[in-house]
Design a protein around this motif. Structure first.
Motif, short mmCIF file in Angstrom:
data_model
loop_
_atom_site.label_atom_id
_atom_site.label_comp_id
_atom_site.label_asym_id
_atom_site.label_seq_id
_atom_site.Cartn_x
_atom_site.Cartn_y
_atom_site.Cartn_z
N ILE A 61 -1.47 14.48 -4.83
CA ILE A 61 -1.71 14.28 -3.54
C ILE A 61 -0.81 14.94 -2.61
O ILE A 61 -0.70 14.67 -1.33
CB ILE A 61 -1.62 12.64 -3.08
CG1 ILE A 61 -0.07 12.19 -3.75
CG2 ILE A 61 -2.57 11.97 -4.00
CD1 ILE A 61 -0.06 10.81 -3.38
N THR B 13 0.08 16.65 7.90
CA THR B 13 -0.27 15.00 8.28
C THR B 13 0.62 14.94 9.66
O THR B 13 1.79 15.15 9.78
CB THR B 13 0.39 14.24 7.25
OG1 THR B 13 -0.26 14.48 5.97
CG2 THR B 13 0.09 12.86 7.71
N GLY C 198 0.68 -1.17 0.16
CA GLY C 198 0.01 -0.03 -0.05
C GLY C 198 0.66 1.15 0.10
O GLY C 198 0.34 2.41 -0.18
N HIS C 199 2.02 1.12 0.34
CA HIS C 199 2.81 2.17 0.20
C HIS C 199 3.34 2.50 -1.28
O HIS C 199 3.34 1.68 -2.09
CB HIS C 199 4.02 2.07 1.19
CG HIS C 199 3.89 2.28 2.70
ND1 HIS C 199 4.20 3.32 3.41
CD2 HIS C 199 2.92 1.49 3.27
CE1 HIS C 199 3.76 3.19 4.70
NE2 HIS C 199 3.06 2.26 4.71
N SER D 104 -6.50 -0.43 3.25
CA SER D 104 -5.49 0.17 2.52
C SER D 104 -5.46 -0.61 1.04
O SER D 104 -4.83 0.09 0.22
CB SER D 104 -4.10 0.08 3.28
OG SER D 104 -3.72 -1.44 3.38
N PHE E 152 -7.99 12.39 9.38
CA PHE E 152 -6.79 11.70 9.04
C PHE E 152 -5.96 11.20 10.09
O PHE E 152 -5.57 11.96 10.86
CB PHE E 152 -5.59 12.72 8.16
CG PHE E 152 -4.60 11.72 7.49
CD1 PHE E 152 -4.75 11.52 6.02
CD2 PHE E 152 -3.70 11.52 8.19
CE1 PHE E 152 -3.69 10.63 5.50
CE2 PHE E 152 -2.59 10.46 7.47
CZ PHE E 152 -2.64 10.35 5.98
N HIS F 36 6.83 9.27 1.24
CA HIS F 36 5.97 9.25 2.09
C HIS F 36 6.08 10.46 3.19
O HIS F 36 6.57 11.39 2.41
CB HIS F 36 6.27 7.67 3.09
CG HIS F 36 4.82 7.50 3.98
ND1 HIS F 36 3.61 7.84 3.70
CD2 HIS F 36 4.89 6.96 5.27
CE1 HIS F 36 2.91 7.43 4.59
NE2 HIS F 36 3.64 6.97 5.51
N PRO G 101 -3.51 8.57 12.19
CA PRO G 101 -2.12 8.24 12.25
C PRO G 101 -2.13 6.69 11.65
O PRO G 101 -1.26 6.31 10.70
CB PRO G 101 -1.63 7.85 13.52
CG PRO G 101 -2.23 9.27 14.58
CD PRO G 101 -3.81 9.18 13.76
N GLU H 276 -4.54 12.36 -0.57
CA GLU H 276 -4.26 11.22 -0.82
C GLU H 276 -5.49 10.14 -0.15
O GLU H 276 -5.98 9.24 -0.95
CB GLU H 276 -3.01 10.62 -0.48
CG GLU H 276 -2.63 9.02 -1.09
CD GLU H 276 -1.18 8.52 -0.61
OE1 GLU H 276 -0.66 9.23 0.09
OE2 GLU H 276 -0.82 7.67 -1.32
N GLY I 207 5.10 7.53 10.09
CA GLY I 207 4.12 6.61 9.19
C GLY I 207 4.43 5.62 8.84
O GLY I 207 3.93 4.94 7.81
N ALA J 289 -1.70 6.55 7.97
CA ALA J 289 -0.23 6.80 7.29
C ALA J 289 0.48 5.48 7.42
O ALA J 289 1.26 5.27 6.55
CB ALA J 289 0.57 7.73 8.33
N GLU J 290 0.17 4.68 8.50
CA GLU J 290 0.82 3.33 8.34
C GLU J 290 0.50 2.34 7.39
O GLU J 290 1.15 1.46 7.03
CB GLU J 290 0.39 2.69 9.79
CG GLU J 290 1.32 3.28 11.14
CD GLU J 290 0.59 3.32 12.47
OE1 GLU J 290 -0.13 2.38 12.53
OE2 GLU J 290 0.66 4.35 13.20
N GLY J 291 -0.75 2.59 6.90
CA GLY J 291 -1.11 2.03 5.73
C GLY J 291 -0.73 2.56 4.54
O GLY J 291 -1.03 1.70 3.39
N GLY J 292 0.02 3.49 4.58
CA GLY J 292 0.74 4.17 3.17
C GLY J 292 0.11 5.24 2.72
O GLY J 292 0.80 5.89 1.68
N LEU J 293 -0.85 5.86 3.64
CA LEU J 293 -1.28 7.20 3.03
C LEU J 293 -0.56 8.37 3.47
O LEU J 293 -0.63 8.04 4.80
CB LEU J 293 -2.79 7.15 3.35
CG LEU J 293 -3.59 5.98 2.71
CD1 LEU J 293 -5.24 6.07 3.22
CD2 LEU J 293 -3.72 5.99 1.21
N THR J 294 -0.16 9.26 2.70
CA THR J 294 0.71 10.23 3.27
C THR J 294 -0.10 11.73 3.58
O THR J 294 0.22 12.11 4.47
CB THR J 294 1.78 10.50 2.11
OG1 THR J 294 2.39 9.33 1.87
CG2 THR J 294 2.88 11.51 2.72
N THR J 295 -1.14 11.93 2.61
CA THR J 295 -1.49 13.12 2.94
C THR J 295 -3.42 12.90 2.95
O THR J 295 -3.66 11.84 2.77
CB THR J 295 -1.33 14.11 1.94
OG1 THR J 295 -1.88 13.55 0.36
CG2 THR J 295 0.11 14.21 1.73
N LEU J 296 -3.76 14.01 3.52
CA LEU J 296 -5.34 14.09 3.75
C LEU J 296 -5.92 13.88 2.02
O LEU J 296 -6.72 13.06 1.89
CB LEU J 296 -5.66 15.52 4.10
CG LEU J 296 -7.51 15.48 4.11
CD1 LEU J 296 -7.89 14.45 5.18
CD2 LEU J 296 -7.61 17.04 4.55
#
Lengths: 105, 404
Positions: free
Chosen positions: A72, A97, A51-52, B158, B229, A86, B231, B243, A103, B234-241
């Motif tokens: 994004i 964020t 997913g990253h 994710s 958003f 990231h 935390p 995204e 993250g 972000a651990e699932g790979g999403l960086t920004t709102l």
């Protein structure tokens, strides 16, 4: 996720839309060469979790990062092809964020 | 209306207003919670009889408008209202609206009929009497222009934004290109996508409306005390709102956005529409929608004959009135809950299919479901329905530039 019946030789990195600047890892990946859905082999510069994102091509500092055809956020530094993208090198154009442990899992 | 040059998607049930149903259901409608048990008993054990209704005793214009739209939905062939007798709902008005649509309609007032058993008995007899209406044949060719497809995501993880949601986006592009109508939601989950959406709007005024409505949704959610958003994202790979929002937004595909509607409003014609589920002003009735089914009901009320539901963690819900097609994003969830799923989009992650192939499969399934094939949730008997107090103001002309 990783123990599913993955097809041998299947792409490990997915380009969601033409023109995207990032590829999505479809499994937990080690550093090294991995096949992308574009047919290209991309050398991933460090381990990347499912997913990253990694850079599909070099991304300049301040350049919008594009996923699935939509920006994004913007790169906060130059990102080479294959590098993990990231919170350390991509910032929202919208709102900051907050993440634990950079993250990462 | 025959267009021999265009291949029908399927055949369905013609309605007096020109729309075409892909199911021919009787709905039993409770007009207050006090009538719900009786409505459930009338419908019990009958495959094509669904229960919908509104639990509140005090009238609510949104709920009234929703039930009018749902009782005259193309998938509905007959309507039985069940009233306790003293609730605030204007049953006479609803009866007139349904009768004007050409559908058989009747009302059972429990206090007048003589209680539970007598009303259940009368209700079941009336439904049996409609058998000839409900046995109507699928005579109407359903052209792409007659098809309205809605989409929603629930139980996301994710994988949702990588597989199932982009699959729906590609299918939506194909539907729009074929002249169909498609509807996506929801303004509160699209925060960060508003400028991109505005760029897809068919007029600059519509683009500004979309931006304003997403800002309104952000204010509403803030007032309700939501963080958007977490935390864990972000651990699932999403960086920004943006995204995170993109994951949901990618269901909408890439085609121009023709308009914005609010719950209870009709779609004016083919194209891609955004359903703005967030009320105007300060929160009055609580969350915009308390769960996925409250939103599915709004998508169906807009005219969707079928709803495409993407899930990663694995939702099992279906809906009253319209079939729900489940697109499962996560291959492990699919293996664990295969009976509840219609499409295995997670196999994209395992290299067993490409996005376009799964989009193709989804389009073929939508056509088959339009022609009568049961979805997983229909087969299992799911027919959830949720309708609560809410306020909704119809979107104005700037939101619907293509409406005449």
């Amino acid at each position: 996720m990783a123990e599913g019946p993955r097809v041998a030789g299947a792409p490990a990195l997915l380009l969601l839309a033409e023109g995207d600047s990032v590829l999505i890892a479809v499994a937990d990946l080690d550093a090294g060469p991995h096949l992308a859905s574009t047919g290209a082999t991309v050398v991933v510069t460090g381990p990347v979790a499912l997913g990253h994102k990694v850079a599909a091509r070099p991304i300049a500092a301040a350049e919008p990062v594009v996923r699935c055809g939509m920006p994004i956020g913007s790169a906060t530094e130059t990102i080479p092809t294959g590098a993990w993208v990231h919170v350390h090198n991509l910032a929202s154009d919208y709102i900051a964020t907050f993440a634990h442990r950079g993250g990462n899992r | 209306m025959s267009r021999p040059d265009i291949e029908p998607v399927a055949h369905g049930y013609p309605r007096a207003d020109g729309r075409i149903g892909i199911r021919n259901l009787t709905v039993v409608v409770y007009l207050v919670e006090c009538a719900r048990f009786v409505a459930d008993a009338i419908a019990a054990g009958r495959r094509d009889v669904h229960v919908i209704g509104f639990g509140g005793c005090y009238p609510n214009p949104y709920a009234r408008q929703m039930l009018e739209r749902l009782c005259t939905h193309p998938n509905v062939g007959a309507v039985a209202l069940v009233s306790l007798g003293c609730e605030g709902f204007d049953r006479e008005h609803l009866t007139r609206v349904v009768a004007a649509s050409g559908r058989p309609v009747t009302t059972f007032v429990i206090q007048q009929v003589g209680g539970t058993a007598a009303t259940v008995d009368a209700g079941r007899r009336w439904i049996d009497e409609q058998a000839s209406t409900l046995a109507a044949a699928r005579t109407a060719p359903l052209l792409p222009a007659d098809l309205v497809v809605g989409t929603i995501c629930g139980g996301s993880d994710s994988t949702s934004g990588i597989t199932a949601n982009p699959v729906v986006g590609r299918a939506f592009d194909r539907l729009i290109d074929a002249g169909a109508t498609a509807l996506f939601e929801e303004t509160g989950e699209l925060i960060g996508c508003e400028h991109h959406m505005a760029g897809r709007a068919v007029t600059p005024e519509l683009g500004r409306e979309i931006e304003a409505r997403v800002a309104k949704a952000a204010r509403y959610h803030l007032a309700m005390g939501h963080g958007s958003f977490a935390p864990g994202n972000a651990e699932g790979g999403l960086t920004t709102l943006e995204e995170k929002s993109l994951g949901a937004y990618s269901k909408s595909g890439t085609r121009p956005i023709s308009g914005v509607v609010t719950p209870g409003q009709a779609l004016p014609g083919p194209g891609l529409y955004l359903l703005d589920v967030v009320p105007e002003g300060d929160p009055r009735w609580g969350f915009p929608n308390i769960n996925d089914n409250a939103e599915i009901a709004e998508i169906i009320a807009a005219g969707a004959q079928v709803v495409v539901f993407t899930t990663g963690r694995g939702s099992v819900v279906g809906s009253a009135i319209a079939p729900v097609v489940k697109v499962c994003a996560n291959p492990e969830t699919f293996r664990r809950m295969a009976d509840d799923m219609d499409i295995d989009a997670g196999r994209i992650l395992e290299g067993r299919a490409r996005l376009d192939e799964v989009a193709e499969e989804l389009l073929a399934l939508i056509a088959a479901v339009a022609g009568g094939r049961e979805t997983a949730s229909e087969r299992l008997g799911h027919r959830e329905f949720v309708l609560t107090y809410k306020s909704a103001e119809p979107a104005g002309p700037a939101c619907l530039p293509t409406a005449r």
